[in-house]
Design a protein around this motif. Structure first.
Motif, PDB file in Angstrom:
ATOM      1  N   ALA C 111     -11.123  10.951  -9.445  1.00 36.25           N
ATOM      2  CA  ALA C 111     -10.276   9.954  -8.800  1.00 36.25           C
ATOM      3  C   ALA C 111     -11.057   8.714  -8.397  1.00 36.25           C
ATOM      4  O   ALA C 111     -10.524   7.807  -7.772  1.00 36.25           O
ATOM      5  N   GLY C 112     -12.335   8.676  -8.749  1.00 35.35           N
ATOM      6  CA  GLY C 112     -13.151   7.527  -8.365  1.00 35.35           C
ATOM      7  C   GLY C 112     -12.993   6.367  -9.346  1.00 35.35           C
ATOM      8  O   GLY C 112     -12.183   6.436 -10.263  1.00 35.35           O
ATOM      9  N   PRO C 113     -13.747   5.280  -9.147  1.00 38.91           N
ATOM     10  CA  PRO C 113     -13.655   4.112 -10.019  1.00 38.91           C
ATOM     11  C   PRO C 113     -14.020   4.452 -11.477  1.00 38.91           C
ATOM     12  O   PRO C 113     -14.858   5.319 -11.724  1.00 38.91           O
ATOM     13  N   ALA C 114     -13.350   3.733 -12.415  1.00 44.59           N
ATOM     14  CA  ALA C 114     -13.519   4.032 -13.832  1.00 44.59           C
ATOM     15  C   ALA C 114     -14.943   3.775 -14.313  1.00 44.59           C
ATOM     16  O   ALA C 114     -15.405   4.395 -15.260  1.00 44.59           O
ATOM     17  N   ASN C 115     -15.664   2.836 -13.642  1.00 47.37           N
ATOM     18  CA  ASN C 115     -16.979   2.470 -14.157  1.00 47.37           C
ATOM     19  C   ASN C 115     -18.112   3.323 -13.576  1.00 47.37           C
ATOM     20  O   ASN C 115     -19.274   3.068 -13.824  1.00 47.37           O
ATOM     21  N   GLU C 116     -17.749   4.340 -12.773  1.00 48.21           N
ATOM     22  CA  GLU C 116     -18.787   5.204 -12.219  1.00 48.21           C
ATOM     23  C   GLU C 116     -18.832   6.529 -12.964  1.00 48.21           C
ATOM     24  O   GLU C 116     -17.821   6.959 -13.510  1.00 48.21           O
ATOM     25  N   ALA C 117     -19.993   7.146 -12.989  1.00 43.06           N
ATOM     26  CA  ALA C 117     -20.106   8.449 -13.643  1.00 43.06           C
ATOM     27  C   ALA C 117     -19.306   9.464 -12.833  1.00 43.06           C
ATOM     28  O   ALA C 117     -19.470   9.541 -11.609  1.00 43.06           O
ATOM     29  N   PRO C 118     -18.416  10.229 -13.482  1.00 42.35           N
ATOM     30  CA  PRO C 118     -17.580  11.158 -12.720  1.00 42.35           C
ATOM     31  C   PRO C 118     -18.402  12.285 -12.087  1.00 42.35           C
ATOM     32  O   PRO C 118     -19.355  12.777 -12.680  1.00 42.35           O
ATOM     33  N   SER C 119     -18.036  12.635 -10.869  1.00 46.60           N
ATOM     34  CA  SER C 119     -18.667  13.780 -10.221  1.00 46.60           C
ATOM     35  C   SER C 119     -17.609  14.471  -9.380  1.00 46.60           C
ATOM     36  O   SER C 119     -16.512  13.933  -9.184  1.00 46.60           O
ATOM     37  N   THR C 229      -8.304  12.641 -19.454  1.00 46.20           N
ATOM     38  CA  THR C 229      -6.876  12.305 -19.497  1.00 46.20           C
ATOM     39  C   THR C 229      -6.649  11.088 -20.383  1.00 46.20           C
ATOM     40  O   THR C 229      -7.587  10.373 -20.733  1.00 46.20           O
ATOM     41  N   SER C 230      -5.369  10.825 -20.715  1.00 42.03           N
ATOM     42  CA  SER C 230      -5.079   9.659 -21.551  1.00 42.03           C
ATOM     43  C   SER C 230      -5.424   8.369 -20.821  1.00 42.03           C
ATOM     44  O   SER C 230      -5.581   7.328 -21.444  1.00 42.03           O
ATOM     45  N   GLU C 231      -5.570   8.424 -19.492  1.00 40.06           N
ATOM     46  CA  GLU C 231      -5.998   7.220 -18.754  1.00 40.06           C
ATOM     47  C   GLU C 231      -7.514   7.098 -18.725  1.00 40.06           C
ATOM     48  O   GLU C 231      -8.047   6.128 -18.210  1.00 40.06           O
ATOM     49  N   GLY C 232      -8.212   8.113 -19.233  1.00 43.70           N
ATOM     50  CA  GLY C 232      -9.663   8.024 -19.316  1.00 43.70           C
ATOM     51  C   GLY C 232     -10.417   8.713 -18.193  1.00 43.70           C
ATOM     52  O   GLY C 232     -11.621   8.525 -18.058  1.00 43.70           O
ATOM     53  N   SER C 233      -9.730   9.497 -17.358  1.00 42.25           N
ATOM     54  CA  SER C 233     -10.443  10.190 -16.268  1.00 42.25           C
ATOM     55  C   SER C 233     -10.928  11.563 -16.739  1.00 42.25           C
ATOM     56  O   SER C 233     -10.190  12.304 -17.380  1.00 42.25           O
ATOM     57  N   SER C 303     -12.849   7.510 -28.542  1.00 43.13           N
ATOM     58  CA  SER C 303     -13.635   7.569 -27.314  1.00 43.13           C
ATOM     59  C   SER C 303     -15.024   8.160 -27.570  1.00 43.13           C
ATOM     60  O   SER C 303     -15.889   8.073 -26.728  1.00 43.13           O
ATOM     61  N   ALA C 304     -15.207   8.748 -28.775  1.00 48.98           N
ATOM     62  CA  ALA C 304     -16.543   9.231 -29.124  1.00 48.98           C
ATOM     63  C   ALA C 304     -17.514   8.061 -29.254  1.00 48.98           C
ATOM     64  O   ALA C 304     -18.716   8.253 -29.392  1.00 48.98           O
ATOM     65  N   GLY C 305     -16.981   6.835 -29.218  1.00 49.99           N
ATOM     66  CA  GLY C 305     -17.844   5.662 -29.173  1.00 49.99           C
ATOM     67  C   GLY C 305     -18.403   5.254 -30.503  1.00 49.99           C
ATOM     68  O   GLY C 305     -19.389   4.534 -30.583  1.00 49.99           O
ATOM     69  N   GLY C 306     -17.758   5.654 -31.585  1.00 53.18           N
ATOM     70  CA  GLY C 306     -18.304   5.325 -32.902  1.00 53.18           C
ATOM     71  C   GLY C 306     -17.631   4.134 -33.532  1.00 53.18           C
ATOM     72  O   GLY C 306     -16.664   3.583 -33.029  1.00 53.18           O
ATOM     73  N   ARG C 479      -7.025  10.382 -35.961  1.00 59.05           N
ATOM     74  CA  ARG C 479      -5.991  10.603 -34.965  1.00 59.05           C
ATOM     75  C   ARG C 479      -5.675  12.072 -34.964  1.00 59.05           C
ATOM     76  O   ARG C 479      -5.736  12.714 -36.003  1.00 59.05           O
ATOM     77  N   SER C 480      -5.282  12.597 -33.820  1.00 62.37           N
ATOM     78  CA  SER C 480      -4.909  14.003 -33.797  1.00 62.37           C
ATOM     79  C   SER C 480      -3.854  14.244 -32.737  1.00 62.37           C
ATOM     80  O   SER C 480      -3.913  13.678 -31.643  1.00 62.37           O
ATOM     81  N   GLY C 481      -2.919  15.100 -33.074  1.00 59.57           N
ATOM     82  CA  GLY C 481      -1.896  15.490 -32.109  1.00 59.57           C
ATOM     83  C   GLY C 481      -2.464  16.446 -31.071  1.00 59.57           C
ATOM     84  O   GLY C 481      -1.811  16.766 -30.095  1.00 59.57           O
ATOM     85  N   LEU C 482      -3.693  16.893 -31.293  1.00 58.69           N
ATOM     86  CA  LEU C 482      -4.291  17.864 -30.391  1.00 58.69           C
ATOM     87  C   LEU C 482      -5.086  17.196 -29.281  1.00 58.69           C
ATOM     88  O   LEU C 482      -5.764  17.866 -28.502  1.00 58.69           O
ATOM     89  N   VAL C 483      -5.045  15.854 -29.272  1.00 60.09           N
ATOM     90  CA  VAL C 483      -5.785  15.119 -28.249  1.00 60.09           C
ATOM     91  C   VAL C 483      -4.805  14.147 -27.622  1.00 60.09           C
ATOM     92  O   VAL C 483      -4.098  13.445 -28.330  1.00 60.09           O
ATOM     93  N   SER C 484      -4.745  14.125 -26.304  1.00 67.26           N
ATOM     94  CA  SER C 484      -3.870  13.124 -25.703  1.00 67.26           C
ATOM     95  C   SER C 484      -4.721  11.898 -25.407  1.00 67.26           C
ATOM     96  O   SER C 484      -5.540  11.883 -24.506  1.00 67.26           O
ATOM     97  N   TYR C 485      -4.552  10.894 -26.276  1.00 68.68           N
ATOM     98  CA  TYR C 485      -5.407   9.718 -26.227  1.00 68.68           C
ATOM     99  C   TYR C 485      -4.538   8.515 -26.565  1.00 68.68           C
ATOM    100  O   TYR C 485      -3.653   8.625 -27.420  1.00 68.68           O
ATOM    101  N   PRO C 486      -4.724   7.372 -25.894  1.00 65.71           N
ATOM    102  CA  PRO C 486      -3.896   6.209 -26.237  1.00 65.71           C
ATOM    103  C   PRO C 486      -4.339   5.589 -27.568  1.00 65.71           C
ATOM    104  O   PRO C 486      -5.385   4.943 -27.631  1.00 65.71           O
TER     105      PRO C 486
END
Lengths: 263, 249, 525
Positions: C111-119, C229-233, C303-306, C479-486
């Motif tokens: 639930a923290g800011p998007a630009n911080e490493a999640p913990s 999540t599809s929002e990136g969290s 999102s794999a960054g390629g 693309r895959s139906g098995l991943v919820s990604y925008p």
């Protein structure tokens, strides 16, 4: 010179195409601005690029100029290249043997027409923005003032956009004089305008900034910015100055070619 | 080969308000050179374009050996034409200009060099056509017309821009074509050239045929061909300089 | 009088075609333009690829940053995959069965800011739709290994999945203590069968998976993972299992496999790309085991960054497009400018045939430019991007061939359309204006190039209904139906499938040609 001006003016006004292109330029500009303004939805609050904080309503409402300039550029290209099609240029130069005077007369006329086209086009864009942007989340309800030319930077953007179109016309006239063929000239002008912004988008770091500083379209359109001026690659008036240098440069090359080559 | 004859019957065409062709009819027979004369705007070029299927018509027919031009397979083997010698891509060489036409008519490439030689284009054929003089462009246009060795030829002002030597050559060339049994339709403003070249003359004005006769018949009651022409066309010109115009009223 | 070869009825079109090709190739400027267009594609591809660098940081400290890309595993089929999860397993030799009851599946979301490493310091409770926990069989704990798993999910019910892309639904509904699910995997040779049950008595077979060349000894066990999540969290899932039994056929029916449970965190190194929330763990209490994990076992998405092999091709293609628009226009308008069109129609009176021949010639030339340039540029761009440390999504040769053909078709259809426009307008400048505005400018709305437009929706529509749709042929991101990604333009996904996009562009070209043909027939030359 006044005779030459008058002759060139008569030549321009007696072609129906001139008026159609001018009306087309206004229509395309206003329609594009209205379309973008109507399809914009800025989510209130939040942070990051897609939300309200980074938006510049004035620049957004003048976005139609990006498209309308293509029509103005073609109008200017045609003003000179049409003469080379059927050998008209020989008649023109028989009538006005001093080639600098001939090109100067063309430049004054075509720049005038571009300004006359630009004024209603820009006014239409601002009216469309004033009416449509509040719906898009860029109105007083979201902390943005209604667009008004009483606001200094907005007035600069509006006035500058009209000047921008005038300079684009001169740049195009210069290129048309150099290349003589309408197809080649129009292709080069449109490529010169639209390719650098695309290239800049695909690059990163200093190269991107440098391209935005020297390309005619990106530099010239800096005049439309009213917010975050400090973070722009180039300041508004300096940007318009870069475009003016392009226009002057191309006109000079055009003149040199005109003088050096047989008609 | 179909019979070499152009038959034009009752052509009618309008450009906006103006009636360009007003029931025009005439025939060009094989073995003759037919001169096609008339004042500016009389409809000569329009008629030629109609015969070649370039312009549409409201009424009437224009047939080549009994068929409309557009129905001919490889039409340039039936009709050779020269309308506007400047109708060239300036950056393409004369020879390549002939080459694309030859391909369109399924003619052997060797024919290209034959006709270039025939009209005396010589080495210039390999240069860009944009640099040609008007006379050379005329020769290139004639070479294009002769590519398919057609029984019928249509030429709009072939003497334009030719030097005296060229005019003499052209005269002999046209006579030679008729002697080979071809039907030749030549428009020209140079009335002086016509008696030496044409057997037959069609005079038109305001889209109508004013006279369709042999040179002898036409000059029978007049001091010269010019005189006969002026008399025929006096009611059919759109303008005339000086006092002539007032005399008409 | 000599008579040449008798005219033949057939071959009229071939004559017109040969004639138009002769016209095209004998104007030196056009041939130079065409070659230049192809060279520009290659040159700009190189420049664009050269400007793309990738680096990553393993900690917030800048000194930990290195050039190169994070590790993206490759699955058994050669696709890029996500393979990050917590596994609690034993070894099983020979055929056998694992059964367990899953009594709860819960999760946490960063639930923290998007630009911080999640913990785990700032989270809210919540279960993402593709959170997964269940039973898994795999020959190896290396990332990208073959596997088969039966699992409960956040909101997709029970699933049998194997080898990342295969998926079959089992019992629907979510997990709770009052509605637990019984899961079972049975190994028989290379075949793994998944079954589920709501009471442990009535079993239902979901499907079977065939894992090629499965070794005799495999890992069998419990796993948990939870994707972004599809929002990136980043998220984490926690699953409780009981009634756990592993029966080995080799040890005799009803005999549990020996050995202790062994936990492995797969794909959780600093170089692994998948963003996780917290570390995986397991807790054993009497008869039950609780497994906690974060990550995903699924096809990799953007999102794999390629980058993709076609990523550096775009700008060069736009340049070639503009050059071909100019040449395509001139191919017809220069004939009108010089009245040459009359000679053309005198030679071939069937105007539709002339137009068709011109379309075939300019289309063929443009196709060659686009396809040849792409065939050279794609491997070049890929090489340069890889050398700069970028990860390139793997694409099989059929897919690369599709992009090459697509690049050619894109340029060809545009040139043909502009030929039609030029025929209608008869004027170069007007036709080029329309050509550039209609066929090039919509593509610029891609990622916010036309200006500060915040409406990604507008770009999405432009790439559906304008000629820009043709650029869908360049799309290579999986693309895959098995991943919820925008799957949005902003993330690099075209809204239309490749061939559908080309069809949209083709419709524009067909409409322009049709209109040109109608106009050409009606009008005087």
């Amino acid at each position: 010179m006044s005779d030459a001006l008058r002759a060139e003016w008569t030549k321009l006004r007696t072609i129906a195409g001139t008026w159609w292109l001018m009306v087309g330029a206004v229509a395309v500009t206003v329609a594009a601005s209205a379309g973008i303004a109507a399809s914009t939805h800025v989510s209130p609050g939040g942070s990051g690029g897609a939300s309200g904080a980074g938006q510049d309503p004035t620049k957004l409402s003048l976005i139609g100029v990006d498209l309308g300039q293509a029509v103005v550029a073609v109008l200017a290209v045609l003003a000179v290249t049409e003469e080379y099609g059927a050998g008209m240029i020989r008649v023109t130069l028989a009538a006005i043997p001093r080639r600098g005077v001939m090109l100067g007369a063309k430049a004054v006329n075509i720049a005038g027409l571009a300004l006359v086209t630009g004024a209603p086009a820009v006014a239409g864009c601002l009216i469309a923005g004033r009416l449509l942007l509040p719906e898009a989340g860029l109105g007083p309800a979201h902390g943005y003032a209604l667009l008004s030319i009483a606001h200094g930077p907005t007035l600069r953007a509006a006035f500058g956009s009209v000047l921008y179109l005038g300079l684009i016309a001169l740049l195009s006239l210069g290129i048309g004089t150099v290349f003589r063929d309408p197809a080649v000239s129009a292709g080069i002008v449109l490529g010169l305008l639209y390719l650098p912004p695309l290239l800049a988008q695909l690059l990163s770091g200093p190269w991107r900034r440098h391209i935005q500083q020297i390309a005619p379209m990106t530099a010239g359109l800096a005049i439309q910015a009213t917010r975050n001026i400090r973070s722009l690659p180039i300041s508004p008036w300096a940007g318009l100055g870069v475009l003016a240098a392009w226009a002057a440069g191309m006109l000079l090359v055009g003149l040199a070619v005109l003088k050096a080559r047989d008609a | 080969m179909s019979e070499a004859r152009i038959e034009v019957d009752g052509l009618r065409k309008r450009f906006g308000q103006t009636l360009a062709l007003d029931g025009l009819s005439f025939t060009v027979a094989p073995g003759t050179v037919t001169g096609f004369v008339g004042p500016n705007g009389a409809g000569k070029s329009t008629t030629m374009r109609v015969i070649l299927g370039l312009d549409s018509i409201e009424e009437g027919t224009a047939l080549i050996g009994g068929r409309p031009y557009a129905r001919l397979t490889h039409p340039m083997r039936h009709v050779g034409s020269l309308l506007d010698a400047s109708a060239l891509q300036p950056s393409r060489s004369g020879r390549n200009h002939l080459l694309w036409i030859a391909h369109s008519q399924r003619l052997p490439v060797s024919r290209v060099d034959e006709v270039a030689e025939l009209v005396g284009l010589g080495k210039a054929a390999r240069r860009k056509a944009g640099g040609y003089s008007l006379g050379m462009r005329q020769r290139l246009g004639i070479a294009a017309a002769m590519l398919g060795d057609p029984p019928i030829l249509i030429m709009d002002e072939p003497f334009n821009g030719m030097d005296p030597e060229g005019i003499i050559w052209m005269r002999g060339f046209l006579r030679g074509l008729a002697a080979e049994g071809r039907a030749v339709l030549v428009s020209s403003h140079l009335l002086g050239e016509l008696p030496d070249v044409a057997d037959h003359v069609v005079v038109i004005g305001r889209g109508r045929v004013l006279a369709d006769a042999t040179i002898e018949e036409l000059t029978a009651g007049a001091s010269s061909l010019e005189d006969a022409y002026l008399r025929l066309t006096s009611g059919a010109v759109e303008y005339r300089s000086g006092t002539d115009g007032e005399q008409r009223r | 009088m000599s008579s040449l070869v008798e005219p033949s009825r057939s071959g009229g079109f071939r004559g017109a075609l040969l004639s138009e090709w002769t016209k095209f190739r004998t104007v030196r400027g056009w041939m130079i333009g065409v070659v230049l267009a192809a060279l520009m594609v290659v040159l700009f591809t190189f420049l664009q690829a050269n400007g793309m660098h990738t680096g990553y940081c393993t900690t917030p400290n800048p000194s930990s940053c290195v050039t190169g890309h994070q590790y993206v595993p490759t699955g058994p089929a050669g696709d890029a995959v996500a393979d990050t999860y917590e596994l609690v397993a034993k070894r099983l030799t020979g055929d056998g069965t694992i059964t367990a009851r899953i009594t709860s599946l819960a999760g946490r979301i960063w639930a923290g800011p998007a630009n911080e490493a999640p913990s785990l310091s700032d989270t809210r409770p919540g279960l993402t739709s593709w959170a997964k926990a269940g039973l898994l069989i795999t020959p190896s704990t290396k990332q990208g290994s073959s596997y088969a798993a039966v699992m409960a999910t956040g909101s997709h019910g029970v699933r049998l999945q194997y080898d990342y892309t295969h998926d079959r639904a089992g019992l629907p509904g979510s997990i709770s203590s009052t509605a637990p699910r019984w899961l079972r995997l049975t190994r028989t040779g290379d075949t793994i069968t998944g079954s589920d049950s709501s009471d442990g008595t009535n079993w239902r077979r979901i499907d079977s998976a065939h894992l090629a060349r499965l070794p005799t000894t495999v890992y069998v066990g419990l796993f948990a993972t939870s994707p972004t999540t599809s929002e990136g969290s980043a998220t984490q899932a926690m699953a409780s299992f009981d009634h756990i039994a592993i029966d080995s056929v080799a040890n005799g029916a009803g005999q549990a496999a020996p050995g202790a449970w062994h936990a492995t965190s797969i794909g959780t190194g600093p170089q692994d790309y998948y963003t996780r929330l917290g570390n995986g763990s397991y807790r054993q209490a009497r008869d039950s085991i609780v497994v906690t994990g974060s990550g995903d076992i699924a096809p990799a998405v953007a999102s794999a960054g390629g980058d993709t092999a076609s990523d550096s091709l775009l700008f060069g293609l736009v340049v070639a497009l503009i050059v071909l628009i100019v040449i395509g226009t001139m191919f017809i308008t220069s004939e009108y400018r010089r009245s040459l069109i009359r000679t053309t129609f005198a030679a071939t009176p069937d105007r539709g045939r002339v137009l068709a021949a011109k379309a075939v010639v300019i289309g063929g030339v443009a196709f060659a430019v686009g396809a040849v340039a792409a065939a050279v540029a794609i491997p070049l761009g890929e090489h340069v991007m890889s050398a700069n440390g970028n990860y390139i999504f793997p694409a099989d040769s059929l897919t690369v061939a599709r992009v090459i053909v697509g690049s050619g078709a894109l340029v060809a259809l545009t040139a043909v359309a502009v030929l039609g426009i030029g025929t209608i307008l008869r004027r170069s400048a007007g036709a080029i204006l329309v050509g550039v505005v209609v066929f090039v400018l919509p593509t610029f709305t891609g990622p916010g190039i036309i200006g500060p437009t915040s409406s990604g929706g507008a770009a999405m529509w432009l790439y559906r209904v304008t000629p820009a749709a043709g650029f869908s042929m360049l799309g290579l991101l999986p693309r895959s139906g098995l991943v919820s990604y925008p799957y949005t333009m902003a993330n690099g996904y075209y809204p239309l499938p490749p061939w559908a996009g080309l069809l949209v562009l083709g419709a524009y070209a067909a409409a322009a040609l049709f209109a040109a043909r109608v106009v050409l027939r009606r009008r005087d030359a």
